[in-house]
Structures are given as C-alpha cells and as structure tokens.
Design an enzyme around this catalytic site. Structure first.
Site, PDB file in Angstrom:
ATOM      1  N   GLY A  27      -7.487 -81.935  54.736  1.00  0.00           N
ATOM      2  CA  GLY A  27      -8.860 -82.373  54.832  1.00  0.00           C
ATOM      3  C   GLY A  27      -9.666 -81.735  53.722  1.00  0.00           C
ATOM      4  CE1 TYR A  28      -9.153 -83.057  48.970  1.00  0.00           C
ATOM      5  CE2 TYR A  28      -8.594 -84.472  50.810  1.00  0.00           C
ATOM      6  CZ  TYR A  28      -8.283 -83.918  49.589  1.00  0.00           C
ATOM      7  OH  TYR A  28      -7.082 -84.207  48.999  1.00  0.00           O
ATOM      8  CB  VAL A  29     -14.325 -77.716  53.034  1.00  0.00           C
ATOM      9  CG1 VAL A  29     -15.625 -77.008  53.341  1.00  0.00           C
ATOM     10  CG2 VAL A  29     -13.213 -77.258  53.978  1.00  0.00           C
TER      11      VAL A  29
END
Length: 162
Positions: A27-29
């Site tokens: 996932g991408y913060v």
C-alpha cells in the site's frame, strides 16, 4: 538508482509455478513522493522512491510486522495484492513477473531492472512480452493503488485496446 522497464504480458511462460515466487501486499502512505509499505511473504519493508519513469532513486528499510500493520491503516486507496515470479531470462537479467489478485485479478505485468541506461534502452524483450509501458504512469503500482472501483473497471477494459 533503480533503472527498470515495464511490460504487459501476451502469454504466461510454461511451468510458471516452478519459478521462485513471493506473495506481496503493498500500500501507499503517499504517492508524491512515493512512500510504500510492503509485506513480502513474512518480511515487511518501507520504501521511498523519487520521481521518474525509467530511472529513479529507491531506498528500502525493514519494518516490523507491528509497524506495517499500523501504517497499513494510513494508506491511501487500494492495497495491491500480487504474486511475483522471478524468472531468469536469456540475456542474464531477472524478469519479475507480477500476477495481480483482488481488484486487479487478471492483470499481469513484468519488470526488468538494468545496470545502466544504455542497457535498458537497447533491451529486446522475449516474444511472450506485450507492450512496453515503462513511460506510461498508469502502470506504476502507486497509480494502480489510487483508482476507484469504477476506474479499476475502466483500466481493465483499456487493456484490451493495447
């Protein structure tokens, strides 16, 4: 410096399951700059990437499982699920073949890293590769993660046109 090209896949190689592979959730913060969290089998990794399409800086750091779980609640968009196969190819490079799951089920893409720009630019892919999408930002995993369900559907439909 990471130098890589990305390709769509026309057909899977025979005996795919015989190649080493990893199960990946990521996932991408943040996507600008790219701050990615990844679970790769039982390992957890935080990655920072600079801008760029063919070449960009990449820094990886280990995470604990607890840190990964904490940060996963702070990601934007879709958690990407895929199986990554590591396939040696005839020029001595390693093909990282990603077979996506979840909302991207059916999407397959390969990446190959190169030691320098000249080698990357002169590379001729194997015949089972499809379109080169290196310079198309739609195929960056960070952009895949930001789509709404409707945009994912449109993305899948657009693949038939390539």
């Amino acid at each position: 410096m990471e130098i890589e090209r990305k390709y769509l896949i026309k057909c899977l190689p025979e005996d795919l399951v015989s190649y080493p592979h990893d199960h990946i959730s990521q996932g991408y913060v943040c996507t600008d700059p790219v701050i990615r969290i990844r679970q790769k089998n039982e390992d957890y990794i935080l990655t920072l990437k600079s801008g760029g399409l063919l070449a960009r800086e990449e820094i990886e750091m280990p995470l604990s499982r607890e840190s990964f779980l904490h940060l996963s609640t702070k990601t934007d968009g879709i958690i990407i699920e895929k199986t990554r196969y590591r396939i040696p190819e005839s020029h001595g490079f390693l093909i990282e073949l990603d077979v996506f799951h979840g909302v991207y089920e059916g999407f397959i893409m390969a990446e190959i890293e190169f030691p320098d720009m000249e080698t990357a630019e002169s590379y001729t892919p194997p015949s089972w590769f499809g379109a080169d999408v290196t310079f198309d930002p739609r195929f960056h995993n960070s952009n895949l993660s930001r789509r709404t369900p409707e945009e994912v559907k449109e993305f899948h439909e657009s693949l038939t046109l390539l």
